[in-house]
Each structure stands twice: as C-alpha cells, then as structure tokens.
Design an enzyme around this catalytic site. Structure first.
Site, PDB file in Angstrom:
ATOM      1  N   GLY A  72       0.928  -1.258   0.411  1.00 43.21           N
ATOM      2  CA  GLY A  72      -0.526   0.153  -0.060  1.00 43.21           C
ATOM      3  C   GLY A  72       0.602   1.577  -0.042  1.00 43.21           C
ATOM      4  O   GLY A  72       0.434   1.840  -0.134  1.00 43.21           O
ATOM      5  N   ASN A 150      -8.039   3.868   8.632  1.00 42.75           N
ATOM      6  CA  ASN A 150      -7.409   2.810   9.332  1.00 42.75           C
ATOM      7  C   ASN A 150      -7.263   2.698  10.628  1.00 42.75           C
ATOM      8  O   ASN A 150      -7.153   1.972  11.362  1.00 42.75           O
ATOM      9  CB  ASN A 150      -5.817   2.578   9.125  1.00 42.75           C
ATOM     10  CG  ASN A 150      -4.648   4.042   9.235  1.00 42.75           C
ATOM     11  OD1 ASN A 150      -5.685   4.705   8.144  1.00 42.75           O
ATOM     12  ND2 ASN A 150      -4.364   3.617   9.484  1.00 42.75           N
ATOM     13  N   CYS A 324       1.914   1.602  12.566  1.00 41.94           N
ATOM     14  CA  CYS A 324       3.085   2.505  11.936  1.00 41.94           C
ATOM     15  C   CYS A 324       3.304   3.761  12.539  1.00 41.94           C
ATOM     16  O   CYS A 324       4.536   4.143  12.835  1.00 41.94           O
ATOM     17  CB  CYS A 324       2.923   2.602  10.647  1.00 41.94           C
ATOM     18  SG  CYS A 324       1.222   2.063   9.524  1.00 41.94           S
TER      19      CYS A 324
HETATM   20  C1  LIG Z   1      -1.364  -0.395   6.147  1.00 42.72           C
HETATM   21  C2  LIG Z   1      -1.893   0.218   4.681  1.00 42.72           C
HETATM   22  C3  LIG Z   1      -1.101   0.796   5.013  1.00 42.72           C
HETATM   23  C4  LIG Z   1       0.047   0.130   4.351  1.00 42.72           C
HETATM   24  O1  LIG Z   1      -0.158  -0.741   3.410  1.00 42.72           O
HETATM   25  P1  LIG Z   1       1.341  -1.245   3.342  1.00 42.72           P
HETATM   26  O2  LIG Z   1       1.278  -2.218   2.498  1.00 42.72           O
HETATM   27  O3  LIG Z   1       1.704  -1.824   4.680  1.00 42.72           O
HETATM   28  O4  LIG Z   1       2.545  -0.402   2.814  1.00 42.72           O
HETATM   29  C5  LIG Z   1      -1.585   2.219   3.312  1.00 42.72           C
HETATM   30  N1  LIG Z   1      -2.575   3.423   4.123  1.00 42.72           N
HETATM   31  C6  LIG Z   1      -3.843   2.528   4.767  1.00 42.72           C
HETATM   32  C7  LIG Z   1      -5.067   3.080   4.832  1.00 42.72           C
HETATM   33  C8  LIG Z   1      -3.071   1.462   5.106  1.00 42.72           C
HETATM   34  O5  LIG Z   1      -3.879  -0.082   6.192  1.00 42.72           O
END
Ligand SMILES: *Cc1c(COP(=O)(O)O)cnc(C)c1O
Length: 388
Positions: A72, A150, A324
């Site tokens: 992501g 998130n 994070c």
């Molecule tokens: C987890 C998350 C990301 C990051 O994705 P990764 O695959 O861990 O890099 C980005 N945006 C949201 C909303 C997330 O929940």
C-alpha cells in the site's frame, strides 16, 4: 478459548492456508521469471495474469489497469509522486487524517514547490465533497481522499468526490487499503482514477499490493529499471506474493457480504458489552459510516498504551494508535484531526475484528478490558487523589 485473541486486523492479517497453498508452487516448480519465454516462466506469467484479472474484476477495472507493487505504501507514493512529477507543477488536495503513506509524500511535494491544501475532517471523521469542491483551483492536479480510515474506520463519500473530480478533469486517488475485498468498490461507477490496495490487510502476504491506474491517466514511472508492468514499474515481479494476493482477492470477494454482516453484528455486541461495563467510554468516529470490523474507543482517565500492555498479558492483541505510529510520543494525528485533546487521544484503543473473531473472543475481550480499565482507574485515583 484459543489465545491469543487477535483484535488488530487493521494492522495486518494472518495469511490464509488456502492462500499459502496457492503460492507454494511458485516458490518451487514454477520458479521462472515471468518475463521469460520458456515454460517455467510462462506458467509464472499465467499465474500473475490470473491474479491481475481477479483484482481487476473485483474493482470493475481491466487487467491492463492493474500495476503490482510492494504494498500500500508504494502504491500511494507512486500514485501521488507519479502524478505530481509528470505534471511538474500544480496544486494538490488531501485530508488531515490520511495514512502517512499519503500525507508524507504530499508534504514532501509541498516542500518541493507544489501547492497543497489539507482539508480538515469533522468531529465524526468525515470529509465532504463540498469541501473538496471549495478547495479546487484552476491548477489543481490531484485529489487524494482515503476510502476508509485505518484508525477510526470512517468511510468517506468517494463516489461523490470522484464524480466531482471527473467533471473538473482532476485526477482522483483513493487509498482503499482498508476496504478492498471488504466493501464493494467499482472504479467506473465511483469515477476513481487511482486506487491503492495492500495484500497483508486481506489475508495475503506482506510486501505485495497494487495500484489501479485508469487507462489514459498520465503519471511518471514508479521505479526505473526493466520494462515490467508495461514499463510503469521496473523490477522482477513478486510472483508468489502476487499469486497470494489474487487468491485472497477471490476468497474475499466471495465472503465480502457475509463477513460484513457478521462482523458488524459482532462489533455491535462487543460495543454494547463494553458500554454496559464502562459507561463513560466514548466511540471515536462515525457510528454509521463505519467499517464493519472497526471499533475505536476512548477510556477517559486511562492511557491506551497501559490498557494495551495489560491486554497483551491476557493474550489479547489490540492497538492504541495505528501500528505504524506506535513508539512515537505524539498522539495519533487521526484522533487529533477529529478534535480530541492529547490526553483524550492517548486514552484511545483500536479493536479491529476479522476472520478469526467470534462471539467467545469478543466476550472474553470485553470482560478483560472492563477489569483492566477499572484496575487502572483505581490505581490512578490512589496516586492522584485530587484529579478526577
Ligand atoms: C496499512 C495501510 C497502508 C500501508 O500499506 P502497506 O502494504 O503496509 O505498505 C496504507 N494505507 C492504509 C489506509 C493502511 O491501512
């Protein structure tokens, strides 16, 4: 009861056994480079194309519009930097409760000379299409608003924002990492130009994701190198990861409606159990525009981190802010964006449900939270008799 009880599905999810099984041959007999012409490579390529089709179909996109990434974060960075770098200059619009994988590249671009408007969300954690409309300028090149947050799980009106951007000829990106495979998405109907997804939020492995790029959208390359992904992103494809993402997508699509209903019901039971045990707790975010599996609560007078550690000792995994940002002393930018004070933000707990969550898990967790919060509060009162 099987411990641990995992209530942190917004941070990551376990890889499903069916997904691992689908991936296995691509570590061993079908190990070929998908860019080669001999048959070991061909079967890898076919598997990659099947996964691309599964994702495209789920979004109502075409396979050519799906670019695989490392997750992501890369999808978000590539979308935002890709549009900005291609345009060279212009105005960007986002919101103040985006994931750091959107906010940070936006802020970096601002330092590099792009204009940036960061829209505030309201106390419920919602942004409106009208706010976006009011922020649009003649030189606006990109709007990025996440589908669901998130931390607090609020679902944004992306179809309205998409329609508005399409009408004005502005590229619209949405971070759908929390919703892909969980809520219906239709990039044609919702007028989305760029959409980010991640495997590990969806019972596929970590380190794989994708960006949907609407045909005709002009953006610079994600990564300089080989001609993979129609030249958009150099680098040998993560074949097993991509196969896993494809398989997880197919399963998620099948289970989407039933899981959404099941998890919404479980979440409401969880919340009512908590509310009857701890009457002064507060729900963060909208009660209605909300991800089925997300609960985010404030327990006035206690530290979320302390609750978290005590829960861990009882075999329950939850989160304070988002995973994070854990370890940073600053309160969550999402919780301060919805108007919480630092103290309130520090009393928050995020509980996110998933496949393994059942009624027993929720009941056990609610009881443990009650005991922990009561314990911490009586401790706090002994230490600071004057404070309320
Ligand atoms: C987890 C998350 C990301 C990051 O994705 P990764 O695959 O861990 O890099 C980005 N945006 C949201 C909303 C997330 O929940």
């Amino acid at each position: 009861m099987q411990l641990p009880i995992y209530l942190d599905h917004a941070a990551t999810t376990p890889v499903r056994p069916e997904v691992i099984e689908a991936m296995m041959p691509y570590f061993t007999e079908a190990y070929g480079n998908p860019s080669t012409l001999y048959s070991v490579g061909m079967s890898a390529r076919e598997a990659v194309e099947d996964a691309r089709e599964a994702i495209a179909e789920t979004l109502n996109a075409t396979p050519e519009e799906i670019v695989f990434t490392s997750g992501g974060t890369e999808a978000n960075n590539s979308a935002i930097r890709g549009i900005a770098e291609y345009a060279g200059k212009g105005h960007l619009i986002t919101t103040n409760f985006e994931h750091h994988a959107v906010l940070d590249p936006m802020e970096k671009l601002e330092h590099e000379g792009f204009a940036l408007t960061v829209l505030p969300v309201d106390r419920e954690g919602m942004v409106t299409a009208q706010q976006v409309a009011d922020a649009i300028r003649p030189d606006t090149i990109l709007v990025s608003v996440m589908h669901a947050n998130n931390e607090i799980g609020t679902i944004q009106p992306i179809a309205e924002i998409g329609a508005l951007c399409r009408e004005r000829g502005i590229v619209f990106h949405t971070d759908a990492v929390q919703t892909f495979g969980k809520l219906p998405l239709d990039v044609r109907e919702q007028k989305i130009d760029l959409l980010s997804i991640s495997g590990h939020k969806l019972y596929a492995p970590k380190g794989v994701g994708a960006l949907y790029v609407r045909r005709g959208t002009r953006l610079s390359r994600f990564m300089e190198g080989g001609q993979q992904e129609k030249g958009r992103r150099g680098g040998t494809l993560n074949v097993p990861g991509i196969v896993g993402l494809g398989k997880a997508t197919l399963i998620a699509r099948e289970e989407m409606a039933s899981e959404a209903t099941r998890l919404t019901a479980l979440r409401e039971i969880f919340l009512s159990q908590l509310l009857s045990a701890i009457p002064d707790l507060k729900v963060n975010g909208s009660r209605t525009h909300r991800l089925p599996y997300n609960l985010n609560l404030c327990f006035p007078g206690v530290e979320g981190e302390s609750v978290l550690l005590a829960l861990d000792a009882m075999g329950i995994c939850a989160a304070a802010g988002s995973a994070c940002t854990t370890g940073s002393v600053k309160p969550s930018h999402v919780l301060t964006a919805i108007g919480l004070s630092s103290d309130e933000a520090r009393s928050a707990l995020r509980l996110t449900l998933g496949k393994s969550t059942d009624g027993g898990a929720v009941e056990y967790a609610a009881e443990q939270i009650r005991q922990i919060v009561q314990g911490l509060r009586s401790l706090g009162q002994r230490k600071q008799p004057a404070s309320v």
